[in-house]
Motif scaffolding. Structure first.
Motif, PDB file in Angstrom:
ATOM      1  N   LEU A   1       0.856  -1.186   0.000  1.00  7.75           N
ATOM      2  CA  LEU A   1       0.000   0.000   0.000  1.00  7.75           C
ATOM      3  C   LEU A   1       0.893   1.237   0.000  1.00  7.75           C
ATOM      4  CD1 LEU A   1      -3.024   0.674   0.171  1.00  7.75           C
ATOM      5  CD2 LEU A   1      -2.798   0.671   2.663  1.00  7.75           C
ATOM      6  N   PHE A   2       0.648   2.136  -0.955  1.00  7.23           N
ATOM      7  CA  PHE A   2       1.436   3.374  -1.074  1.00  7.23           C
ATOM      8  C   PHE A   2       0.977   4.344   0.016  1.00  7.23           C
ATOM      9  CE2 PHE A   2       2.263   7.332  -3.867  1.00  7.23           C
ATOM     10  CZ  PHE A   2       3.610   7.358  -3.558  1.00  7.23           C
ATOM     11  N   VAL A   3       1.910   4.914   0.747  1.00 11.26           N
ATOM     12  CA  VAL A   3       1.586   5.891   1.802  1.00 11.26           C
ATOM     13  C   VAL A   3       2.538   7.080   1.660  1.00 11.26           C
ATOM     14  CG1 VAL A   3       0.636   4.251   3.484  1.00 11.26           C
ATOM     15  CG2 VAL A   3       3.085   4.662   3.440  1.00 11.26           C
ATOM     16  N   PRO A   4       2.166   8.240   2.225  1.00 10.70           N
ATOM     17  CA  PRO A   4       3.028   9.411   2.039  1.00 10.70           C
ATOM     18  C   PRO A   4       4.390   9.300   2.704  1.00 10.70           C
ATOM     19  CG  PRO A   4       0.886  10.035   2.999  1.00 10.70           C
ATOM     20  CD  PRO A   4       0.925   8.553   2.924  1.00 10.70           C
ATOM     21  N   THR A   5       4.452   8.662   3.864  1.00 11.10           N
ATOM     22  CA  THR A   5       5.709   8.694   4.632  1.00 11.10           C
ATOM     23  C   THR A   5       6.020   7.327   5.273  1.00 11.10           C
ATOM     24  OG1 THR A   5       4.561   9.287   6.664  1.00 11.10           O
ATOM     25  CG2 THR A   5       5.372  11.116   5.304  1.00 11.10           C
ATOM     26  N   GLY A   6       7.290   7.190   5.640  1.00 19.42           N
ATOM     27  CA  GLY A   6       7.700   6.014   6.390  1.00 19.42           C
ATOM     28  C   GLY A   6       7.018   5.976   7.755  1.00 19.42           C
ATOM     29  N   THR A   7       6.807   7.139   8.313  1.00 16.84           N
ATOM     30  CA  THR A   7       6.115   7.205   9.602  1.00 16.84           C
ATOM     31  C   THR A   7       4.721   6.600   9.476  1.00 16.84           C
ATOM     32  OG1 THR A   7       7.354   9.170  10.239  1.00 16.84           O
ATOM     33  CG2 THR A   7       5.249   8.817  11.359  1.00 16.84           C
ATOM     34  N   MET A   8       4.011   6.971   8.400  1.00 15.97           N
ATOM     35  CA  MET A   8       2.664   6.409   8.273  1.00 15.97           C
ATOM     36  C   MET A   8       2.708   4.898   8.045  1.00 15.97           C
ATOM     37  SD  MET A   8      -0.650   7.474   5.993  1.00 15.97           S
ATOM     38  CE  MET A   8      -0.722   9.160   6.542  1.00 15.97           C
ATOM     39  N   ALA A   9       3.700   4.425   7.304  1.00 12.95           N
ATOM     40  CA  ALA A   9       3.815   2.973   7.083  1.00 12.95           C
ATOM     41  C   ALA A   9       4.021   2.254   8.419  1.00 12.95           C
ATOM     42  CB  ALA A   9       4.969   2.686   6.126  1.00 12.95           C
ATOM     43  N   ASN A  10       4.902   2.784   9.264  1.00 17.53           N
ATOM     44  CA  ASN A  10       5.130   2.153  10.567  1.00 17.53           C
ATOM     45  C   ASN A  10       3.890   2.231  11.449  1.00 17.53           C
ATOM     46  OD1 ASN A  10       7.770   1.280  10.235  1.00 17.53           O
ATOM     47  ND2 ASN A  10       8.656   3.216  10.940  1.00 17.53           N
ATOM     48  N   GLN A  11       3.242   3.399  11.446  1.00 22.08           N
ATOM     49  CA  GLN A  11       2.069   3.555  12.307  1.00 22.08           C
ATOM     50  C   GLN A  11       0.925   2.650  11.864  1.00 22.08           C
ATOM     51  OE1 GLN A  11       2.131   5.012  15.232  1.00 22.08           O
ATOM     52  NE2 GLN A  11       4.280   5.448  14.820  1.00 22.08           N
ATOM     53  N   LEU A  12       0.782   2.486  10.552  1.00 21.69           N
ATOM     54  CA  LEU A  12      -0.227   1.542  10.049  1.00 21.69           C
ATOM     55  C   LEU A  12       0.068   0.139  10.569  1.00 21.69           C
ATOM     56  CD1 LEU A  12      -0.859   2.150   6.219  1.00 21.69           C
ATOM     57  CD2 LEU A  12      -2.490   2.334   8.100  1.00 21.69           C
ATOM     58  N   ALA A  13       1.352  -0.215  10.557  1.00 27.97           N
ATOM     59  CA  ALA A  13       1.734  -1.553  11.026  1.00 27.97           C
ATOM     60  C   ALA A  13       1.365  -1.722  12.504  1.00 27.97           C
ATOM     61  CB  ALA A  13       3.221  -1.789  10.814  1.00 27.97           C
ATOM     62  N   LEU A  14       1.664  -0.711  13.314  1.00 29.66           N
ATOM     63  CA  LEU A  14       1.327  -0.816  14.742  1.00 29.66           C
ATOM     64  C   LEU A  14      -0.192  -0.960  14.907  1.00 29.66           C
ATOM     65  CD1 LEU A  14       3.671   1.916  16.327  1.00 29.66           C
ATOM     66  CD2 LEU A  14       4.029  -0.555  16.227  1.00 29.66           C
ATOM     67  N   LEU A  15      -0.947  -0.162  14.149  1.00 27.54           N
ATOM     68  CA  LEU A  15      -2.406  -0.222  14.248  1.00 27.54           C
ATOM     69  C   LEU A  15      -2.956  -1.572  13.783  1.00 27.54           C
ATOM     70  CD1 LEU A  15      -3.041   3.391  12.969  1.00 27.54           C
ATOM     71  CD2 LEU A  15      -3.999   2.489  15.104  1.00 27.54           C
ATOM     72  N   LEU A  16      -2.318  -2.139  12.766  1.00 30.96           N
ATOM     73  CA  LEU A  16      -2.796  -3.420  12.244  1.00 30.96           C
ATOM     74  C   LEU A  16      -2.502  -4.562  13.212  1.00 30.96           C
ATOM     75  CD1 LEU A  16      -1.672  -3.251   8.493  1.00 30.96           C
ATOM     76  CD2 LEU A  16      -4.032  -3.407   9.317  1.00 30.96           C
TER      77      LEU A  16
END
Ligand SMILES: Cc1ncc(COP(=O)(O)O)c(C=O)c1O
Length: 323
Positions: A38-53
């Protein structure tokens, strides 16, 4: 890259109608050996998505010392996913240390849910996480019914440094975050690779975080260009970093940590003075502690330009150290 962006075919990615974004996501999923990306704007959002998932509020995530998603994402893990962190003593760690941090199954203790690994490790000076340790940690994670996330913002560098493919490095992980906006030179963009059954949840969470984007094929085109044209050349950045590290190590009063990829960490008496001297000599780098300076090599200062950059950095260090 600018030309690729200018000629990118675009659609509305909130409706999943942007063909260039889809092409990027398929390319990243394939490269990392995962079902989807999934394309996301930032590395921060990619990590935060992972924590949320992976985790629910009150659960605990085991991470390395100075991990980006613990220390440099403005407390987002606590704020959005509601998790707390148990950190290891060093940036790199072993399965034994992870085992010592996994909580016992008592209802009054937080439940351990996830282990996160950063490869290469930013604050660890660009060090590569040894694959043997990754595999041992993955085996432990499976045994304990936990999940495993890779913050692979610089996974491309780890692949070049080890000779292992991104797919091999990503294989033990449930989710993998990668960035296009660092060594690959894109202006923006990261991705989270994940199993197909998590995609709907990830899309929803990305939208909740404000990461549902519209005609961003122009940005995906930059990322694709970086993947296609700038991965193999990371070896040049690594060679430049070694050369820079060796030049700095010759200066009395400077000690340089071993250089494994594109990051050089140097210890000096007063980091801020060296950073200020660098600005005067036209080179930007940062202090990462009162005595530690971090320098990163990249495609904009490579080839013929790099020699002059090294001279400028050495001059700045000498000026500050001698002052
Ligand atoms: C290891 C690591 N993960 C994640 C990030 C976050 O990336 P971004 O700046 O795109 O949010 C960074 C940024 O430096 C990083 O070094």
């Amino acid at each position: 890259m600018r030309q690729a962006m200018a000629s990118a075919e675009c659609g509305d990615d909130v409706y999943r109608e942007d063909p260039t974004v889809r092409r990027l996501e398929e390319c990243v999923a394939e490269l990392l050996g995962k079902d989807r990306a999934l394309f996301v704007p930032t590395g921060t959002m990619a990590n935060q998505l992972a924590l949320l998932l992976h985790a629910r509020p009150g659960e605990e995530v085991i991470a390395g010392k100075s991990a980006h998603f613990v220390n440099y994402e403005s407390g987002a893990g606590g704020a959005w996913a509601g998790v707390q962190f148990a950190c290891t003593r060093g940036e790199l760690f072993t399965a034994d240390e992870v085992a010592s941090l996994v909580r016992a199954p008592a209802y009054w203790l937080p439940r351990t849910r996830l282990v996160g690994i950063e490869n290469t490790h930013n604050m660890g000076g660009g060090r590569v996480f040894p694959q043997a340790d990754v595999l041992a940690i993955a085996a432990l994670v499976r045994d304990r019914g936990l999940s495993l996330h890779l913050d692979g913002a610089r996974l491309w560098n780890a692949a070049v440094a080890t000779g292992l493919s991104e797919r091999e490095l990503a294989e033990p992980f449930d989710t993998v975050a990668v960035c296009f906006s660092k060594g690959l030179g894109a202006p923006v963009g990261s991705a989270l690779a994940l199993p197909a059954f998590r995609l709907d949840d990830a899309l929803r969470l990305r939208k909740m975080l404000g990461g549902g984007m519209r005609q961003v094929g122009v940005l995906a085109a930059a990322a694709l260009h970086g993947i296609d044209h700038h991965r193999a050349r990371l070896a040049d950045d690594h060679a430049c970093a070694r050369r820079l590290g060796a030049a700095l190590a010759e200066i009395a009063g400077v000690s340089v940590a071993p250089v494994e990829t594109n990051i050089v960490v140097a210890e000096v008496a007063k980091a801020e003075s060296v950073v200020e001297a660098g600005k005067r000599h036209g080179v930007l780098f940062s202090a990462i502690g009162p005595r530690a300076v971090r320098l990163v090599t990249h495609l904009d200062v490579a080839g013929a330009r790099f020699g002059a950059a090294v001279d400028a950095v050495v001059a700045a260090f000498r000026e500050a150290v001698d002052a």
